[in-house]
Design a protein around this motif. Structure first.
Motif, PDB file in Angstrom:
ATOM      1  N   LEU A 180      37.846  40.293  47.363  1.00 52.53           N
ATOM      2  CA  LEU A 180      38.764  40.523  48.481  1.00 52.53           C
ATOM      3  C   LEU A 180      38.048  40.587  49.823  1.00 52.53           C
ATOM      4  O   LEU A 180      38.459  39.951  50.795  1.00 52.53           O
ATOM      5  CB  LEU A 180      39.557  41.813  48.245  1.00 52.53           C
ATOM      6  N   CYS A 181      36.972  41.364  49.913  1.00 52.81           N
ATOM      7  CA  CYS A 181      36.255  41.502  51.185  1.00 52.81           C
ATOM      8  C   CYS A 181      35.666  40.169  51.639  1.00 52.81           C
ATOM      9  O   CYS A 181      35.705  39.826  52.824  1.00 52.81           O
ATOM     10  CB  CYS A 181      35.136  42.544  51.053  1.00 52.81           C
ATOM     11  N   LEU A 182      35.120  39.408  50.684  1.00 53.06           N
ATOM     12  CA  LEU A 182      34.530  38.118  51.033  1.00 53.06           C
ATOM     13  C   LEU A 182      35.614  37.123  51.457  1.00 53.06           C
ATOM     14  O   LEU A 182      35.409  36.326  52.379  1.00 53.06           O
ATOM     15  CB  LEU A 182      33.733  37.574  49.848  1.00 53.06           C
ATOM     16  N   LEU A 183      36.774  37.179  50.787  1.00 52.14           N
ATOM     17  CA  LEU A 183      37.891  36.321  51.188  1.00 52.14           C
ATOM     18  C   LEU A 183      38.352  36.639  52.610  1.00 52.14           C
ATOM     19  O   LEU A 183      38.556  35.728  53.431  1.00 52.14           O
ATOM     20  CB  LEU A 183      39.062  36.505  50.211  1.00 52.14           C
ATOM     21  N   MET A 184      38.505  37.923  52.912  1.00 49.66           N
ATOM     22  CA  MET A 184      38.941  38.331  54.244  1.00 49.66           C
ATOM     23  C   MET A 184      37.914  37.935  55.303  1.00 49.66           C
ATOM     24  O   MET A 184      38.263  37.379  56.352  1.00 49.66           O
ATOM     25  CB  MET A 184      39.170  39.848  54.278  1.00 49.66           C
ATOM     26  N   ALA A 185      36.639  38.230  55.026  1.00 49.74           N
ATOM     27  CA  ALA A 185      35.595  37.952  56.007  1.00 49.74           C
ATOM     28  C   ALA A 185      35.478  36.454  56.285  1.00 49.74           C
ATOM     29  O   ALA A 185      35.350  36.037  57.447  1.00 49.74           O
ATOM     30  CB  ALA A 185      34.258  38.511  55.520  1.00 49.74           C
ATOM     31  N   SER A 186      35.520  35.636  55.228  1.00 48.67           N
ATOM     32  CA  SER A 186      35.397  34.193  55.429  1.00 48.67           C
ATOM     33  C   SER A 186      36.584  33.645  56.220  1.00 48.67           C
ATOM     34  O   SER A 186      36.426  32.768  57.075  1.00 48.67           O
ATOM     35  CB  SER A 186      35.273  33.476  54.077  1.00 48.67           C
ATOM     36  N   LYS A 187      37.775  34.190  55.968  1.00 45.08           N
ATOM     37  CA  LYS A 187      38.958  33.738  56.695  1.00 45.08           C
ATOM     38  C   LYS A 187      38.873  34.121  58.172  1.00 45.08           C
ATOM     39  O   LYS A 187      39.130  33.304  59.057  1.00 45.08           O
ATOM     40  CB  LYS A 187      40.211  34.343  56.062  1.00 45.08           C
TER      41      LYS A 187
ATOM     42  N   ALA B 139      33.012  48.231  43.548  1.00 45.18           N
ATOM     43  CA  ALA B 139      32.775  47.878  44.952  1.00 45.18           C
ATOM     44  C   ALA B 139      32.042  46.545  45.044  1.00 45.18           C
ATOM     45  O   ALA B 139      32.315  45.720  45.925  1.00 45.18           O
ATOM     46  CB  ALA B 139      31.972  48.981  45.640  1.00 45.18           C
ATOM     47  N   PHE B 140      31.114  46.319  44.127  1.00 42.31           N
ATOM     48  CA  PHE B 140      30.410  45.038  44.058  1.00 42.31           C
ATOM     49  C   PHE B 140      31.389  43.891  43.804  1.00 42.31           C
ATOM     50  O   PHE B 140      31.231  42.780  44.325  1.00 42.31           O
ATOM     51  CB  PHE B 140      29.352  45.106  42.952  1.00 42.31           C
ATOM     52  N   GLY B 141      32.446  44.165  43.031  1.00 43.49           N
ATOM     53  CA  GLY B 141      33.445  43.141  42.738  1.00 43.49           C
ATOM     54  C   GLY B 141      34.186  42.642  43.961  1.00 43.49           C
ATOM     55  O   GLY B 141      34.829  41.584  43.920  1.00 43.49           O
ATOM     56  N   LEU B 142      34.094  43.373  45.082  1.00 43.66           N
ATOM     57  CA  LEU B 142      34.771  42.955  46.308  1.00 43.66           C
ATOM     58  C   LEU B 142      34.099  41.759  46.974  1.00 43.66           C
ATOM     59  O   LEU B 142      34.651  41.182  47.914  1.00 43.66           O
ATOM     60  CB  LEU B 142      34.828  44.134  47.297  1.00 43.66           C
TER      61      LEU B 142
ATOM     62  N   ASP C 132      41.690  43.659  41.227  1.00 47.05           N
ATOM     63  CA  ASP C 132      41.349  44.621  42.269  1.00 47.05           C
ATOM     64  C   ASP C 132      40.909  45.942  41.645  1.00 47.05           C
ATOM     65  O   ASP C 132      41.282  46.270  40.511  1.00 47.05           O
ATOM     66  CB  ASP C 132      42.559  44.844  43.176  1.00 47.05           C
ATOM     67  N   ALA C 133      40.117  46.698  42.390  1.00 50.58           N
ATOM     68  CA  ALA C 133      39.537  47.936  41.860  1.00 50.58           C
ATOM     69  C   ALA C 133      40.594  48.959  41.461  1.00 50.58           C
ATOM     70  O   ALA C 133      40.435  49.662  40.457  1.00 50.58           O
ATOM     71  CB  ALA C 133      38.588  48.543  42.892  1.00 50.58           C
TER      72      ALA C 133
END
Length: 446
Positions: A379-386, A369-372, A334-335
């Motif tokens: 993290l952001c992609l995991l949350m959004a996909s869920k 931020a790109f790492g999200l 995480d960042a």
């Protein structure tokens, strides 16, 4: 005596191994540090003290207040007014709802500074509507996750607060410097949605009357970024005080005017924010101890020497190598802990290459931020996909073309420092090392 290099490898291996087993990041960091401490003259009590020292930073108090701002705006359902305003502005374009996602994220980024809050709002409000209009769910998840990263770039950014507090860099300067890459990402996402995204449902262009009405309704929440940045730029209050003022504005002005029934839910919102803040806070402390031990073992100095030698002292090459390093690091960590762990390395390279600290900070924050949205962490992609209801692998494939937008924003931030630093130099010159002209009005900037 065990060599420093072997201890660094052991500490890194233990952290990654424990993380792979599912141990929370903070506890994996603490465990790896304590194990390695046993092989050094440093006492375990000193490392525990360093853990608490990492959290005992006044500037970090801004984080829970910005988190509370986003939570209050979301739970009180005030954000719908900004969504309606976004629809009147770009809803008629090709892929209208996709354009609304990006523009709303830019508005909301100026309020919460939290990508997680942005994902939560968008998946709850716009994702169901995008599903009804036939948007591919993988595209929806990828776009929402990518747009949410702007919360770490457009002020007030929680990531900028942590970077500034840890690296002794002007938080106000980082806020202003993040505007350029944040807007570039936003424009890039809108261009991508227009040319390569789903067509969506064609809507009529909003009338001037509809735009005026939407603007009036959204005026109260949109005052928040003006209050925050206006106070910081005029020197009326610090970033921490800006967070307090923003919360007070929402509690005493926005919610009573727009949703007074929500006042009874304020204790729940504050308790929820406290729980949310406990996660990054313990991680900050653990990462501080990890970073201290890494510096004690001279890890940053070794990496700094290697990067300086490989780059030949060229500041742009050094920043490119650091960007590559943090793209890899951001895939796994995480960042927040990444910033704290590697801050000694960043400071060393910034001084040696004579790079402006604010410029370096903006580039590092943009990269993290790109790492999200990059696997396996993302993290952001995991949350959004869920939340959208799609497998992470499908959302990841849909996000791959969007990487070009982030690469372009990062490259622009590296090679055009004069553009990135234009706002800080103009509005907050002291933040980038400018000093008062002794022979007349104005500032002299290095």
């Amino acid at each position: 005596m065990t060599s420093n290099g072997a201890l660094i490898i052991l500490m890194g291996f233990l952290f990654l191994f424990l993380g792979y087993l599912g141990v929370p990041v903070a506890f994996a960091l603490i465990a790896s540090v304590l194990v390695v401490t046993a092989f050094t003259p440093v006492s375990e009590a000193s490392m525990i003290a360093q853990l608490f020292n990492g959290m005992d930073v006044e500037a970090l108090l801004a984080v829970p207040f910005f988190l509370l701002v986003g939570d209050l705006m979301t739970s009180a359902n005030v954000t719908m007014r900004m969504i309606v305003l976004s629809q009147t502005l770009v809803g008629h374009l090709r892929g209208g709802l996709a354009q609304v996602v990006t523009l709303f994220s830019m508005f909301f980024a100026g309020i919460s500074g939290s990508s997680a809050a942005d994902v939560a709002v968008l998946t709850r409000t716009l994702a169901p509507e995008m599903n009804r209009e036939g948007y591919d769910r993988a595209f929806t998840a990828a776009l929402i996750a990518s747009a949410a990263t702007m919360a770490n770039l457009i002020p007030p950014s929680i990531m900028a607060v942590i970077y500034g507090a840890t690296g002794n860099v002007s938080i106000g300067g980082l806020f202003l410097g993040g505007v350029v890459p944040g807007v570039l990402v936003g424009i890039g996402l809108m261009i991508y949605s227009h040319f390569f995204g789903p067509v969506g449902v064609k809507r009529k262009r909003a009338t001037f009357g509809q735009f005026t009405t939407a603007t009036k309704k959204a005026a109260v929440p949109l005052m928040i970024p003006i209050i925050i940045m206006g106070g910081i730029l005029t020197g009326q209050f610090t970033p921490t005080e800006a967070g307090v003022i923003a919360v007070a504005y929402i509690v005493f002005v926005a919610i009573p005017l727009l949703n007074h029934r929500h006042l009874r839910s304020l204790p729940r919102d504050m308790a929820h924010t406290g729980l949310l803040y406990s996660i990054p806070l313990i991680t900050i402390g653990a990462a501080s101890a990890f970073g201290w031990m890494l510096a004690y073992l001279r890890g940053p100095a070794m990496v700094s020497d290697w990067i300086s030698t490989a780059a030949g002292g060229d500041p742009f090459m050094i920043m490119l190598l650091l960007t590559l390093l943090f793209i890899i690091v951001g895939d796994f960590i995480d960042a927040v802990p990444a910033i704290i762990i590697f801050m000694p390395l960043i400071i060393d390279l910034t001084k040696n290459a004579d790079i402006n600290p604010v410029h370096m900070g903006v580039v590092i924050i943009t990269t993290l931020a790109f790492g999200l949205i990059t696997p396996p962490y993302g993290l952001c992609l995991l949350m959004a996909s869920k939340f959208v209801g799609i497998r992470f692998s499908k959302a990841m494939l849909a996000s791959l073309p969007i990487y070009v937008v982030f690469f372009a924003a990062i490259a622009f931030s590296i090679f055009f420092p004069e553009v990135v630093l234009w706002l800080p130099k103009t509005l907050l010159p002291q933040s980038v090392g400018c000093f008062q002209n002794p022979n007349g009005p104005g500032y002299i900037c290095p």
